[in-house]
Design a protein around this motif. Structure first.
Motif, PDB file in Angstrom:
ATOM      1  N   LEU A 202      39.311  57.507  43.903  1.00 47.73           N
ATOM      2  CA  LEU A 202      37.955  57.503  43.347  1.00 47.73           C
ATOM      3  C   LEU A 202      36.958  58.249  44.222  1.00 47.73           C
ATOM      4  O   LEU A 202      35.839  58.506  43.781  1.00 47.73           O
ATOM      5  CB  LEU A 202      37.478  56.064  43.134  1.00 47.73           C
ATOM      6  CG  LEU A 202      38.361  55.170  42.261  1.00 47.73           C
ATOM      7  CD1 LEU A 202      37.671  53.832  42.008  1.00 47.73           C
ATOM      8  CD2 LEU A 202      38.693  55.846  40.942  1.00 47.73           C
ATOM      9  N   TYR A 205      33.426  56.879  44.405  1.00 49.84           N
ATOM     10  CA  TYR A 205      32.693  56.604  43.164  1.00 49.84           C
ATOM     11  C   TYR A 205      32.999  55.172  42.715  1.00 49.84           C
ATOM     12  O   TYR A 205      34.157  54.768  42.631  1.00 49.84           O
ATOM     13  CB  TYR A 205      33.093  57.594  42.067  1.00 49.84           C
ATOM     14  CG  TYR A 205      32.543  58.978  42.285  1.00 49.84           C
ATOM     15  CD1 TYR A 205      31.270  59.324  41.849  1.00 49.84           C
ATOM     16  CD2 TYR A 205      33.298  59.943  42.958  1.00 49.84           C
ATOM     17  CE1 TYR A 205      30.764  60.597  42.062  1.00 49.84           C
ATOM     18  CE2 TYR A 205      32.804  61.222  43.177  1.00 49.84           C
ATOM     19  CZ  TYR A 205      31.535  61.539  42.726  1.00 49.84           C
ATOM     20  OH  TYR A 205      31.025  62.794  42.945  1.00 49.84           O
ATOM     21  N   CYS A 208      34.749  53.935  37.177  1.00 52.45           N
ATOM     22  CA  CYS A 208      35.806  54.780  36.631  1.00 52.45           C
ATOM     23  C   CYS A 208      36.155  54.250  35.245  1.00 52.45           C
ATOM     24  O   CYS A 208      35.964  53.069  34.949  1.00 52.45           O
ATOM     25  CB  CYS A 208      37.044  54.793  37.522  1.00 52.45           C
ATOM     26  SG  CYS A 208      37.848  53.192  37.730  1.00 52.45           S
ATOM     27  N   ASN A 233      33.669  65.508  37.415  1.00 54.00           N
ATOM     28  CA  ASN A 233      34.216  64.148  37.289  1.00 54.00           C
ATOM     29  C   ASN A 233      34.341  63.679  35.844  1.00 54.00           C
ATOM     30  O   ASN A 233      34.227  62.483  35.548  1.00 54.00           O
ATOM     31  CB  ASN A 233      33.370  63.146  38.092  1.00 54.00           C
ATOM     32  CG  ASN A 233      33.284  63.507  39.558  1.00 54.00           C
ATOM     33  OD1 ASN A 233      34.287  63.828  40.175  1.00 54.00           O
ATOM     34  ND2 ASN A 233      32.074  63.491  40.101  1.00 54.00           N
ATOM     35  N   ARG A 246      38.655  60.785  30.594  1.00 52.99           N
ATOM     36  CA  ARG A 246      38.516  60.067  31.856  1.00 52.99           C
ATOM     37  C   ARG A 246      37.197  60.444  32.506  1.00 52.99           C
ATOM     38  O   ARG A 246      36.674  61.545  32.279  1.00 52.99           O
ATOM     39  CB  ARG A 246      39.659  60.407  32.810  1.00 52.99           C
ATOM     40  CG  ARG A 246      41.030  59.996  32.327  1.00 52.99           C
ATOM     41  CD  ARG A 246      42.050  60.222  33.427  1.00 52.99           C
ATOM     42  NE  ARG A 246      43.395  59.947  32.992  1.00 52.99           N
ATOM     43  CZ  ARG A 246      43.953  58.743  32.943  1.00 52.99           C
ATOM     44  NH1 ARG A 246      43.248  57.685  33.304  1.00 52.99           N
ATOM     45  NH2 ARG A 246      45.198  58.574  32.536  1.00 52.99           N
ATOM     46  N   LEU A 248      34.567  59.592  36.271  1.00 49.42           N
ATOM     47  CA  LEU A 248      34.108  58.895  37.463  1.00 49.42           C
ATOM     48  C   LEU A 248      32.603  59.031  37.523  1.00 49.42           C
ATOM     49  O   LEU A 248      32.038  60.034  37.072  1.00 49.42           O
ATOM     50  CB  LEU A 248      34.708  59.512  38.734  1.00 49.42           C
ATOM     51  CG  LEU A 248      36.213  59.456  38.936  1.00 49.42           C
ATOM     52  CD1 LEU A 248      36.589  60.221  40.204  1.00 49.42           C
ATOM     53  CD2 LEU A 248      36.687  58.018  39.026  1.00 49.42           C
TER      54      LEU A 248
END
Length: 283
Positions: A202, A205, A208, A233, A246, A248
């Motif tokens: 991560l 971050y 997530c 991200n 996805r 972050l």
């Protein structure tokens, strides 16, 4: 909905309350021009509010966990089955919370089954995993060949607003998605202090998340890629008709905002309705 992580209290890890075992089983059926909650069985502190119909026939249901948080030893089990042609949306009124542990593990298992011609949107608000928490979460999704599904999972690790990272604890996440009885996606992810800080993890971050859309097309993939643009991200791919997004972020609410934007791009074609955000998200 922004989450005030600094304001949340944390139970003392040395005096964990007695563990809860809770189970919820939901069934959705099409009756006339609307979907009804045809079955609702629960054991322990896990239940639902009465269904809402803010957009006609789609059944909106809010999951409730009255204790307000999950501690070591707790075990939660949620099962939802959507019968042919029924349409359901399941969300939560607030962020889920997994509190720090004195050594034990909290478990959550979600099993979703969507029949041919049916649709399910699994859109819980973010899950806060406090520093020192130990979570084992599994998500098993069974899709019929012509089922439709949109779902996400968003985690906030630690309490960044209070200057807390994730130097202790672990979250084990397991996803399994079958279509017509055949495995199409499986992932096992362990997030601990090393993964929280590492470049391959991560990278510090705190938020997530992963989002799934089925069935999806290359045109929808291109639309989400255009939405992301050069933003860091964020990512998206398409595997056998399954769109996987996805992200972050430093804040869970910003990541949820990204997923909501993707939802807005794909819902019309996948579910057959434009976005109708649950009112509880605005409270």
């Amino acid at each position: 909905m922004p989450v005030n992580l600094a304001a949340s209290s944390i139970p003392d890890a040395t005096s964990e309350p007695a563990a809860w075992e809770a189970e919820l089983r939901l069934g959705f059926s099409q009756r006339g021009d609307k979907t009804v909650l045809s079955n609702s069985e629960h054991r322990g502190p896990l239940t639902v509010q009465r269904p809402f119909y803010p957009e006609g026939g789609i059944c909106h249901v809010y999951l409730l966990h009255p204790p307000g948080g999950v501690v070591a030893g707790d075990q939660l089990s949620i099962t939802a089955a959507v019968e042919a042609d029924a349409q359901a949306l399941i969300t939560t009124p607030a962020a889920g919370k997994f509190y720090r542990s004195g050594g034990g593990e909290a478990r959550q298992a979600v099993n979703l089954n969507v029949a041919d011609g049916a649709s399910l949107e699994w859109l819980p608000q973010e899950t806060i995993v406090y520093e020192g928490a130990r979570l084992n979460s599994s998500m098993h999704i069974e899709l019929a060949e012509h089922a439709r599904f949109i779902g996400w999972e968003i985690l906030a690790l630690g309490r960044p607003a209070a200057g807390e990272g994730f130097d202790n604890g672990a979250a084990n996440l397991n996803w399994r998605i079958n279509r017509a009885g055949r495995l199409v996606y499986m992932e096992r992810l362990r997030l601990d202090a090393e993964a929280f800080q590492a470049r391959w993890g991560l990278f510090g971050y705190s938020a997530c998340g992963t989002m799934f859309v089925y069935p999806a097309t290359p045109l929808q993939l291109a639309a989400v890629q255009a939405l992301i643009g050069d933003e860091a991200n964020r990512g998206v791919t398409l595997i056998e008709g399954l769109l996987i997004c996805r992200g972050l972020d430093r804040r869970a609410d910003l990541l949820k905002g990204f997923f909501e934007a993707v939802w807005g791009l794909v819902r019309g074609e996948v579910i057959g309705k434009e976005v109708c955000a649950p009112r509880i998200w605005a409270t």
